[in-house]
Design a protein around this motif. Structure first.
Motif, short mmCIF file in Angstrom:
data_model
loop_
_atom_site.label_atom_id
_atom_site.label_comp_id
_atom_site.label_asym_id
_atom_site.label_seq_id
_atom_site.Cartn_x
_atom_site.Cartn_y
_atom_site.Cartn_z
N ARG A 24 22.63 27.19 46.67
CA ARG A 24 22.77 28.17 45.59
C ARG A 24 24.19 28.16 45.05
O ARG A 24 24.40 28.22 43.83
N LYS A 25 25.17 28.06 45.92
CA LYS A 25 26.56 28.04 45.48
C LYS A 25 26.84 26.81 44.63
O LYS A 25 27.59 26.87 43.64
N ILE A 26 26.25 25.68 44.97
CA ILE A 26 26.41 24.45 44.19
C ILE A 26 25.86 24.64 42.78
O ILE A 26 26.52 24.30 41.78
N PHE A 27 24.66 25.20 42.68
CA PHE A 27 24.03 25.37 41.36
C PHE A 27 24.77 26.42 40.53
O PHE A 27 24.85 26.30 39.30
N VAL A 28 25.30 27.45 41.17
CA VAL A 28 26.09 28.44 40.44
C VAL A 28 27.37 27.82 39.91
O VAL A 28 27.77 28.08 38.77
N LEU A 29 28.02 26.97 40.70
CA LEU A 29 29.21 26.27 40.22
C LEU A 29 28.87 25.39 39.03
O LEU A 29 29.64 25.33 38.05
N LYS A 30 27.73 24.72 39.06
CA LYS A 30 27.30 23.90 37.91
C LYS A 30 27.11 24.77 36.67
O LYS A 30 27.52 24.41 35.56
N LYS A 31 26.53 25.96 36.85
CA LYS A 31 26.34 26.88 35.73
C LYS A 31 27.69 27.34 35.19
O LYS A 31 27.89 27.42 33.97
N ILE A 32 28.64 27.64 36.07
CA ILE A 32 29.98 28.06 35.65
C ILE A 32 30.64 26.96 34.83
O ILE A 32 31.25 27.22 33.78
N ILE A 33 30.53 25.72 35.28
CA ILE A 33 31.14 24.59 34.57
C ILE A 33 30.49 24.41 33.20
O ILE A 33 31.18 24.16 32.20
N ASP A 34 29.18 24.57 33.12
CA ASP A 34 28.49 24.47 31.83
C ASP A 34 29.00 25.53 30.86
O ASP A 34 29.24 25.25 29.67
N VAL A 35 29.15 26.76 31.33
CA VAL A 35 29.60 27.85 30.47
C VAL A 35 31.06 27.67 30.07
O VAL A 35 31.46 28.04 28.97
N CYS A 36 31.86 27.07 30.93
CA CYS A 36 33.29 26.90 30.64
C CYS A 36 33.60 25.67 29.80
O CYS A 36 34.60 25.65 29.07
N GLU A 56 47.99 60.09 34.47
CA GLU A 56 49.31 59.48 34.34
C GLU A 56 49.35 58.12 35.02
O GLU A 56 49.95 57.17 34.51
N THR A 57 48.71 58.03 36.19
CA THR A 57 48.73 56.76 36.92
C THR A 57 47.98 55.69 36.16
O THR A 57 48.41 54.54 36.07
N LEU A 58 46.84 56.07 35.59
CA LEU A 58 46.06 55.11 34.83
C LEU A 58 46.82 54.59 33.62
O LEU A 58 46.86 53.40 33.35
N GLN A 59 47.41 55.51 32.88
CA GLN A 59 48.14 55.10 31.69
C GLN A 59 49.32 54.21 32.03
O GLN A 59 49.63 53.27 31.31
N ALA A 60 49.97 54.52 33.15
CA ALA A 60 51.14 53.72 33.54
C ALA A 60 50.74 52.31 33.96
O ALA A 60 51.54 51.39 33.92
N SER A 61 49.46 52.16 34.37
CA SER A 61 49.03 50.85 34.88
C SER A 61 48.48 49.95 33.79
O SER A 61 48.02 48.87 34.08
N LEU A 62 48.47 50.41 32.56
CA LEU A 62 47.82 49.65 31.51
C LEU A 62 48.74 49.29 30.34
O LEU A 62 48.54 49.74 29.22
N PRO A 63 49.75 48.49 30.56
CA PRO A 63 50.55 48.01 29.43
C PRO A 63 49.78 46.94 28.68
O PRO A 63 49.67 45.81 29.13
N PHE A 64 49.22 47.29 27.53
CA PHE A 64 48.34 46.36 26.82
C PHE A 64 49.16 45.43 25.93
O PHE A 64 49.89 45.87 25.06
N ARG A 65 49.02 44.15 26.18
CA ARG A 65 49.76 43.15 25.41
C ARG A 65 48.82 42.21 24.65
O ARG A 65 49.22 41.15 24.22
N GLY A 66 47.58 42.62 24.53
CA GLY A 66 46.62 41.77 23.85
C GLY A 66 45.95 40.83 24.83
O GLY A 66 46.47 40.53 25.90
N PHE A 67 44.81 40.34 24.44
CA PHE A 67 44.04 39.47 25.32
C PHE A 67 43.77 38.16 24.60
O PHE A 67 43.18 38.14 23.52
N VAL A 68 44.22 37.07 25.20
CA VAL A 68 43.91 35.75 24.66
C VAL A 68 42.47 35.42 25.03
O VAL A 68 42.12 35.45 26.22
N PRO A 69 41.61 35.16 24.06
CA PRO A 69 40.18 35.02 24.37
C PRO A 69 39.89 33.82 25.25
O PRO A 69 40.60 32.81 25.23
N LYS A 70 38.83 33.94 26.02
CA LYS A 70 38.35 32.85 26.85
C LYS A 70 37.18 32.20 26.13
O LYS A 70 36.26 32.88 25.69
#
Length: 668
Positions: A107-119, A303-317
Motif C-alpha cells: 500500500r505504501k508503494i502504491f501511495v508513493l506512486k500516486k504522490i509522484i503522479d500528482v506532483c 494573542e498567541t495565535l496572532q503572534a504565531s502567524l506572520p503571513f508572508r504569502g504562499f508560493v503555490p504548489k
C-alpha cells in the motif's frame, strides 16, 4: 526499521526514505561513511546503491529473461521485502521490525506512486524525464525533491496510523449543517467570486476551495465551470495540506484543555459567522461538545495565535489532478494549490486553474494515442499498414500536425521527431523497419513529455504568475474574520465530531462503527482520540485497545473483500466484529449480491489512493444495471460479545438505515 526506495532499470537509486533505526543500521554497515548529522550525501546514497544493487539487478534480470520477477520475500534476518514495477522503475519497501505486513508495504508503494503522479504529472510516462525529476544532478535540488517526498510519506504514515479517514481512505466531514452551509455561501461570494474578478489574480482562476479543520472537511465549493474533483485527489490534497500546514498541538492544547475540564452538563453556544458588512448575530446550540470559556483563556489564545502567524504569502504548489474541460479529459490537469493557514489546525485551500490548461488536455490525448501505438508496435505488429496498428492514425496525424503548428517553432525538437515519425509511418513503401518506427514513436512521445514539462514543471526566470501577496492577504483576513468566533469550537469539534454515546440508546452494546459511502467517498465514524487523557471510551489503555481492534478489523475486511467476500462476522475475545459491503439503487433499495472478482495477492491494494478500487467495483456491478444509478456502501461495527448474534446483525441493518438518512449537510 523501515525503508522505501525507487530504482531505475540500471539499478540506480532514484529516491529513498528510511527511518532513523534503519539508517543507523546502514551506516554501521559502512563505517567509513558515518556522519554526525542525518543529512543525505552522495556518499550515503552510494551506500544505498551498494546495499540494494544485488537485489535490484536480480529483479531486473529475471524480468528481462522470463518477463516475471518476485513480488515479496523474507530474508534470513526476517526482513520483509516487497517489490513492484511501474514501467521501468522498481519500487522496493522494506520492514525489519515486524510492524508492517506485506499489504502495508505494498500500500505504501502504491501511495508513493500516486504522490509522484500528482506532483509530476504526465512526465511520469517517460522514464528518462522522470529519472531527472526524481534525481536531479544538482545535489541541493535533489535534496529538496527527496525531502518533499519524504515529508509526504511521513505525514501519510502518521495519518494512516492515527486518523480513521486515512485508514479507510474516505473524506470525513465536520458535522454541523448550518455552519457548513454558511461557509459554502461565503466561499462562493467572498472568496471565489472576489478572487476571480480581481486584477491581481495573474490569469489564474479559482476552481475549487475548501476549509479544513485538521483532516476534516468543513466546507467545499467549486466554481460553475469547474470539473468535479475525485475523492482520491481530494484526500491527497488533504494530505498535502497537512504537510504544508502542520498543526501546532501545544497551541491547540491551550484551548482544548479548558474545554475538557468543564462539567459534562454545561452546553456551549457557538455564535453565527461573524457578520461582515451585514447580518444579524444569532446563537446556535451545539450538543456535540461542552464548555465555558473564560475571558482570560480566550484572550491568551487569541494573542498567541496572532503572534504565531506572520503571513508572508504562499508560493503555490503545482499539483496534477483528474479533470475534464468541456469535451476534453485529462487525468493529470495542472493546478496551483494555495494552502493558507487561518490558525493552527485550521486552513483554507485554494485550487486554481492555470491559463494553459487546454495545452495539457491536448498533450494527454496525443500521449495516450502514442502510448497505445507504442504498445502495439512493441508486441511486434507489422508496420506496413499503419491503420492495422492504430485505426485512428489519420485523426492522430491531423491532431499532431495542428498541435505542432500551435506550439510554434521554438519546439523544433518536437517538429524534428514528428517529421521523422511521419517519414517512417506514412511511407508508401511497406518495407519500413518496425524497430525504427518503434524508436521514432518513442522519440515523439518523449518530446511531448518534454513540452509538458516546459509548460507546467519548469518555472521561467522571474516568473511570478500567481495570486498576488495582497490578494492572498485579503482572502486570508476575510475568512479569518468570518470564522473568528468559531475557531475554538471547530478545533474541539474536529476531535469529537461524532460520539458513540448518541447511538447507545438505540444500539445497546455498540462499541464503535465506521460507515462509508463509497459512491461519494465520504465516511462517518465516532471519534477515536487515544492521545487525550479522557475519552468516551474511558481512561488508560482501553481506548488504545479499541483502536487496535478497529484497525485490525479494517485490514481483515479488506483481505476478505480481496477474496470476493462482502460479509464478514467473527467473535474476537469479548467483542463481536462485523464487516459488510453492499449495493443500493438511488432510492435506497438494496440490490442483489453478486460474485465479486477475486484479486491476486500482488494486485493493487484495496482503496482509493492505490488505484480507486471502488470506482472499478461500481463499474463492474453496473454492467447488469445500466439503467440504474448504483451506490456502494461499507459498514464496520464492533459490539460487546455478550449481545446475541441475531440482535447484532439486526442492529447493523438498522444502523446502516439510520446513517443512510440525509444528514442535512450540504453536498460538495
Amino acid at each position: 526499521m523501515k525503508c522505501l526506495l525507487i530504482a531505475s532499470e540500471s539499478a540506480q537509486v532514484l529516491f529513498y526514505w528510511t527511518d532513523l533505526e534503519f539508517e543507523v543500521s546502514l551506516r554501521q554497515r559502512f563505517e567509513n561513511l558515518l556522519e554526525q548529522h542525518r543529512e543525505m550525501s552522495p556518499a550515503f546514497e552510494d551506500s544505498i546503491n551498494t546495499l540494494f544493487a544485488p537485489l535490484l539487478i536480480s529483479c531486473i534480470t529475471l524480468n528481462e529473461k522470463i518477463s516475471d520477477t518476485y513480488t515479496s520475500f523474507v530474508s534470513e534476518n526476517n526482513y520483509l521485502f516487497v517489490l513492484h514495477q511501474f514501467g521501468e522503475c522498481t519500487y522496493v519497501a522494506v520492514n525489519g521490525d515486524g510492524s508492517e505486513s506485506e499489504d502495508d508495504l505494498r500500500r505504501k508503494i502504491f501511495v508513493l506512486k500516486k504522490i509522484i503522479d500528482v506532483c509530476f504529472g504526465l512526465v511520469t510516462l517517460d522514464t528518462s524525464i522522470l529519472k531527472k525529476k526524481l534525481r536531479p544532478q544538482d545535489t541541493e535540488q535533489r535534496l529538496k525533491v527527496w525531502k518533499m517526498l519524504q515529508n509526504l510519506l511521513i505525514t501519510y504514515s502518521h495519518l494512516r496510523e492515527e486518523d480513521q479517514s486515512f485508514l479507510v481512505e474516505a473524506v470525513e466531514r465536520l458535522i454541523h449543517p448550518q455552519l457548513c452551509e454558511q461557509c459554502i455561501e461565503f466561499l462562493d461570494r467572498q472568496v471565489v467570486q472576489q478572487i476571480n474578478s480581481s486584477m491581481e489574480r495573474a490569469n489564474e482562476e479559482v476552481v475549487h476551495t475548501f476549509i479544513l479543520v485538521h483532516t476534516k472537511l468543513l466546507a467545499f465549493f467549486s466554481s460553475r465551470n469547474a470539473s468535479s474533483l475525485r475523492t482520491s485527489d481530494l484526500l491527497l490534497l488533504i494530505l498535502i495540506a497537512q504537510d504544508l500546514c502542520p498543526s501546532d498541538s501545544d497551541l491547540e492544547a491551550l484551548t482544548v484543555k479548558d474545554l475538557e475540564n468543564t462539567p459534562e452538563n454545561e452546553e456551549v453556544y457557538a455564535t453565527e459567522l461573524s457578520p461582515g458588512a451585514h447580518g444579524e448575530e444569532e446563537s446556535v446550540e451545539s450538543s456535540s461538545c461542552t464548555s465555558q470559556f473564560t475571558d482570560s483563556i480566550v484572550q491568551v489564545t487569541e494573542e498567541t495565535l496572532q503572534a504565531s502567524l506572520p503571513f508572508r504569502g504562499f508560493v503555490p504548489k503545482r499539483v496534477f489532478l483528474d479533470a475534464s474541460l468541456k469535451d476534453n479529459y485529462c487525468p493529470m490537469m495542472p493546478h496551483n494549490m494555495y494552502c493558507l493557514s487561518l490558525w493552527p489546525g485550521i486552513s483554507l485551500v485554494l485550487l486554481t486553474k492555470v491559463s494553459s490548461s487546454h495545452v495539457a488536455a491536448s498533450l494527454y490525448h496525443l500521449l495516450d494515442a502514442f502510448t497505445v501505438l507504442e504498445a502495439k508496435l512493441s508486441d511486434g505488429q507489422e508496420l506496413g499498414h499503419s491503420s492495422r496498428v492504430y485505426p485512428n492514425m489519420p485523426d492522430l496525424r491531423q491532431r499532431m500536425e495542428k498541435f505542432v503548428k500551435a506550439v510554434g517553432a521554438q519546439k523544433h525538437q518536437l517538429q524534428s521527431a514528428w517529421a521523422d515519425f511521419k517519414n517512417k509511418a506514412f511511407s508508401k513503401s511497406d518495407a519500413g523497419n518496425s524497430q525504427e518506427l518503434l524508436q521514432a514513436c518513442r522519440n515523439v512521445k518523449s518530446q511531448l513529455c518534454l513540452v509538458y514539462q516546459q509548460y507546467f514543471l519548469l518555472k521561467p526566470a522571474g516568473d511570478s504568475q500567481h495570486l498576488s501577496l495582497n490578494l492572498q492577504t485579503k482572502t486570508l483576513k476575510i475568512v479569518q474574520e468570518k470564522l473568528m468566533d468559531w475557531k475554538d469550537f471547530l478545533l474541539v469539534k474536529s476531535k469529537r465530531n461524532t460520539t458513540v454515546i448518541s447511538y447507545l440508546k438505540d444500539f445497546p452494546g455498540l462499541i464503535h462503527f465506521i460507515y462509508v459511502d463509497r459512491t461519494i467517498g465520504q465516511m462517518i465514524a465516532p471519534s477515536l482520540n487515544v492521545s487525550e487523557k479522557s475519552t468516551e471510551l474511558g481512561k488508560g489503555p482501553l481506548a488504545s485497545f479499541i483502536k487496535s481492534k478497529v484497525w485490525s478489523l479494517v485490514g481483515m475486511g479488506r483481505r476478505y473483500l480481496q477474496k470476493g467476500y462482502t460479509t464478514l462476522t467473527f467473535r474476537d475475545g469479548d467483542y463481536y466484529c462485523c464487516y459488510f459491503l453492499w449495493f443500493e439503487n438511488e432510492s435506497g433499495y438494496k440490490l442483489p449480491v453478486i460474485e465479486l472478482p477475486v484479486l491476486s495477492d500482488d494486485s493493487a491494494p484495496i482503496g482509493i489512493l492505490t488505484g480507486d478500487y471502488y470506482r472499478k467495483l461500481l463499474r463492474y456491478y453496473g454492467k447488469n444495471h445500466s439503467l440504474e444509478v448504483i451506490k456502494c456502501f461499507e459498514l464496520l461495527t464492533i459490539h460487546l460479545g455478550v449481545i446475541p448474534t441475531e440482535f447484532i446483525i439486526q442492529q447493523c441493518s438498522d444502523l446502516a438505515r439510520r446513517l443512510w438518512e440525509p444528514s442535512r449537510i450540504p453536498l460538495l
